[in-house]
Scaffold this motif. Structure first.
Motif, PDB file in Angstrom:
ATOM      1  N   ILE A 166       0.768  -1.187  -0.059  1.00 10.50           N
ATOM      2  CA  ILE A 166      -0.227   0.240   0.037  1.00 10.50           C
ATOM      3  C   ILE A 166       0.830   1.409   0.024  1.00 10.50           C
ATOM      4  CG2 ILE A 166      -1.923   1.120   1.264  1.00 10.50           C
ATOM      5  CD1 ILE A 166      -2.730  -1.609  -0.052  1.00 10.50           C
ATOM      6  N   VAL A 167       0.798   2.242  -1.094  1.00  9.87           N
ATOM      7  CA  VAL A 167       1.502   3.115  -1.055  1.00  9.87           C
ATOM      8  C   VAL A 167       0.341   4.525  -1.220  1.00  9.87           C
ATOM      9  CG1 VAL A 167       2.899   2.065  -2.520  1.00  9.87           C
ATOM     10  CG2 VAL A 167       1.326   3.525  -3.530  1.00  9.87           C
ATOM     11  N   ASP A 168       0.975   5.816  -0.826  1.00 14.46           N
ATOM     12  CA  ASP A 168       0.066   6.856  -0.968  1.00 14.46           C
ATOM     13  C   ASP A 168       0.199   7.018  -2.442  1.00 14.46           C
ATOM     14  OD1 ASP A 168      -1.059   9.313  -0.924  1.00 14.46           O
ATOM     15  OD2 ASP A 168       0.433  10.146   0.562  1.00 14.46           O
ATOM     16  N   ALA A 169      -0.790   6.829  -2.964  1.00 12.84           N
ATOM     17  CA  ALA A 169      -0.934   7.141  -4.485  1.00 12.84           C
ATOM     18  C   ALA A 169      -1.001   8.617  -4.956  1.00 12.84           C
ATOM     19  CB  ALA A 169      -2.474   6.471  -5.127  1.00 12.84           C
ATOM     20  N   GLU A 170      -1.768   9.351  -4.268  1.00 14.77           N
ATOM     21  CA  GLU A 170      -1.754  10.828  -4.359  1.00 14.77           C
ATOM     22  C   GLU A 170      -0.379  11.428  -4.474  1.00 14.77           C
ATOM     23  OE1 GLU A 170      -4.163  12.795  -1.609  1.00 14.77           O
ATOM     24  OE2 GLU A 170      -6.266  12.127  -2.503  1.00 14.77           O
ATOM     25  N   ALA A 171       0.338  10.935  -3.363  1.00 14.81           N
ATOM     26  CA  ALA A 171       2.144  11.207  -3.388  1.00 14.81           C
ATOM     27  C   ALA A 171       2.758  10.949  -4.615  1.00 14.81           C
ATOM     28  CB  ALA A 171       2.589  11.145  -2.098  1.00 14.81           C
ATOM     29  N   ALA A 172       2.344   9.668  -5.078  1.00 10.61           N
ATOM     30  CA  ALA A 172       3.029   9.111  -6.084  1.00 10.61           C
ATOM     31  C   ALA A 172       2.753   9.520  -7.197  1.00 10.61           C
ATOM     32  CB  ALA A 172       2.711   7.495  -6.352  1.00 10.61           C
ATOM     33  N   GLU A 173       1.495  10.291  -7.466  1.00  6.19           N
ATOM     34  CA  GLU A 173       0.891  10.969  -8.766  1.00  6.19           C
ATOM     35  C   GLU A 173       1.632  12.555  -8.897  1.00  6.19           C
ATOM     36  OE1 GLU A 173      -0.962  12.084 -12.289  1.00  6.19           O
ATOM     37  OE2 GLU A 173      -0.919  10.203 -10.981  1.00  6.19           O
ATOM     38  N   GLU A 174       1.771  13.112  -7.534  1.00 11.40           N
ATOM     39  CA  GLU A 174       2.387  14.339  -7.606  1.00 11.40           C
ATOM     40  C   GLU A 174       4.006  14.115  -7.565  1.00 11.40           C
ATOM     41  OE1 GLU A 174       1.345  15.820  -3.646  1.00 11.40           O
ATOM     42  OE2 GLU A 174      -0.597  16.091  -3.972  1.00 11.40           O
ATOM     43  N   MET A 175       4.480  13.323  -7.315  1.00 10.22           N
ATOM     44  CA  MET A 175       6.013  13.244  -7.333  1.00 10.22           C
ATOM     45  C   MET A 175       6.481  12.689  -8.646  1.00 10.22           C
ATOM     46  SD  MET A 175       6.680  11.395  -3.492  1.00 10.22           S
ATOM     47  CE  MET A 175       8.247  11.404  -3.664  1.00 10.22           C
TER      48      MET A 175
END
Length: 516
Positions: A166-175
């Motif tokens: 489980i990852v922070d998908a929002e952070a992945a999108e932003e980064m």
């Protein structure tokens, strides 16, 4: 003079009180916390995005990543980030997410975050769509309701695969691509430093939802050469070395400063034949190769007793391991007769040929598992005895080399059922069109059993199907199952809490400590 003595005594008393206070109430970190544990690792990630390829294996080993469920004792699934789950019907699962879990950036984990993470994984990981077969995910507070396209008995076990970290998908999108170098996860350790192909440094996650880690900092060093890892361990440069060569175990066990940890693995070392190669498309040649291999020697002599002779793909540590299956016994005389009867006659150079085609091949191997090239050398000698000539080519990335299709055969080490379920390996390696079916094996009977397994929820029936499937694989001789290796890790005597498990995923956890 009397006044001076009183003053001296008072000063001494104050000093003793202060010293006592420092000993009991000081917040100064202990030596265990200030000195990092340094680990020498044999294989390495391409980046730190758990959803990308097999990188989730590493982020989980490094203590950073967690899945909804994990493989526990007896290879049974147990809660992790998920508190509980229910199968509503054959295609619907309701999963309750644990309360008070935070990502490394402080964001709370809830159903919406789990939904976004799983959807991201399905979009970027080539194995995830087939193994999870998710049709839809609905988030309701701290729950997710997941519907699959088809009945999927292995759904929950597939969620234990590290690709489902489980990852922070929002952070992945932003980064964007920066997420590959600094993932936002939930584990007891979070990233401090990442140097590609060199090291990963993690530090204790002070806001971890579970037990706080014993260690403050851990350094993982990429040391692919086994001898270099062992020398680094002996010199004190590192305190843990994984994938110890079998021939080094006795030497390390004599060192009183070290401990050698060994555990049965869920792994098999096997030969993958390219069935599109002339000669290897003949089942008689493949059966002869299987008969010419002395598996007892590989396990006891080549691997110094750190292997178990293999029968089928699944080792005995698994409940569906095939100890009662009919495999291949060492029978070089029988192998020679089989080749003679199939028309493969020895030439003047001793190498068998038929219709102008010689049984000469190049077999691929790789050194990140140090026993594999040695096993290949033993097999090379055994096959030459029956008239098959083998050259060995050691490659850097065995999977990529086989995916290209330009190979005759390869020794390959595969974690057979890391989630405790047989469907994973059958689908990815053996079924027609599987992602890791590098040798282009295809069997209608096996495919039919695979489809049956995909819709069977009864545990005992799944075991029976798995054993039937293994016998088909053995009889077709499209692979040569060699040995089931043990996992061997060496640690300094002051390292505590390291538990070796058949999955190989859960190395660094909150209980690992170091008194050095």
């Amino acid at each position: 003079m009397r006044a001076k003595k009183v003053l001296v005594l008072l000063t001494l008393a104050v000093f003793l009180v202060m010293a006592s206070g420092c000993g009991k109430g000081s917040s100064a970190p202990s030596q265990k916390e200030t000195k990092p544990l340094t680990v020498g690792w044999a294989q390495w990630c391409t980046n730190l995005d758990p959803g990308d390829g097999y990188n989730g294996w590493y982020t989980m080993e490094f203590g950073m990543g967690e899945t909804l469920v994990r493989v526990g004792e007896g290879m049974k699934i147990e809660p992790w980030l998920a508190e509980s789950w229910t199968r509503v019907d054959e295609k619907t699962w309701k999963i309750k997410i644990r309360d008070n879990v935070k990502f490394h950036n402080g964001k709370i984990l809830d159903g919406a975050a789990v939904k976004a993470s799983l959807e991201r994984t399905i979009g970027i990981n080539e194995r995830a769509p087939g193994l999870l077969d998710i049709a839809s995910i609905e988030a309701q507070g701290n729950e997710v309701i997941i519907k699959t396209n088809n009945p999927n008995p292995s759904f929950m076990t597939s969620l234990a695969d590290p690709f489902a970290t489980i990852v922070d998908a929002e952070a992945a999108e932003e980064m964007g691509d920066k997420f590959k170098e600094n993932p936002v996860l939930t584990g007891p350790f979070k990233l401090k430093e990442y140097v590609r192909d060199e090291r990963v440094v993690v530090v204790r996650n002070e806001e971890y939802w579970g037990k706080k880690a014993e260690l403050k900092e851990v350094v993982f060093k990429y040391i692919p050469d086994a001898n270099t890892r062992i020398m680094a361990l002996q010199s004190g440069e590192i305190q843990v070395a994984d994938k110890i060569p079998a021939e080094q175990v006795e030497l390390l066990e004599r060192n009183k400063e070290l401990k050698v940890l060994s555990e049965s693995s869920g792994r098999v070392h096997m030969l993958v034949f390219n069935l599109e190669r002339p000669g290897l498309d003949d089942i008689n040649v493949r059966k002869a190769i299987n008969m010419a291999i002395n598996r007892d020697d590989l396990a006891q002599k080549v691997m110094s007793g750190t292997g178990i002779p293999a029968i089928g793909p699944f080792p005995p540590v698994l409940p569906f391991g095939g100890s009662e299956l009919k495999g291949y016994h060492y029978d070089p005389a029988g192998a020679k007769r089989l080749l003679d009867e199939a028309g493969w006659k020895r030439g003047s150079d001793g190498i068998r040929q038929k219709g102008g085609k010689k049984l000469e091949y190049t077999f691929l191997s790789y050194k990140s598992r140090p026993e594999l090239p040695v096993i290949m050398e033993a097999i090379q000698s055994q096959l030459l005895d029956i008239g098959i000539k083998i050259e060995i080519n050691n490659v850097e990335n065995i999977s990529e080399a086989m995916k290209g299709g330009d190979f005759d055969a390869a020794i390959y080490s595969f974690s057979t059922a890391p989630t405790g379920d047989p469907q994973y390996m059958l689908e990815t390696v053996f079924l027609t069109g599987g992602d890791n079916n590098f040798g282009h094996y295809s069997s209608e009977k096996l495919d039919a059993l695979g489809r049956k397994l995909q819709s069977t929820f009864d545990t005992e029936e799944r075991k029976t199907i798995a054993k039937e499937a293994q016998q088909i694989l053995i009889d077709d001789a499209a692979f040569a199952f060699l040995v089931y290796p043990k996992i061997i890790t060496a640690v300094h005597k002051d390292v505590e809490g390291v538990v070796i498990t058949p999955t190989e995923w859960y190395f660094l956890n909150s209980n690992v400590g170091y008194k050095g």
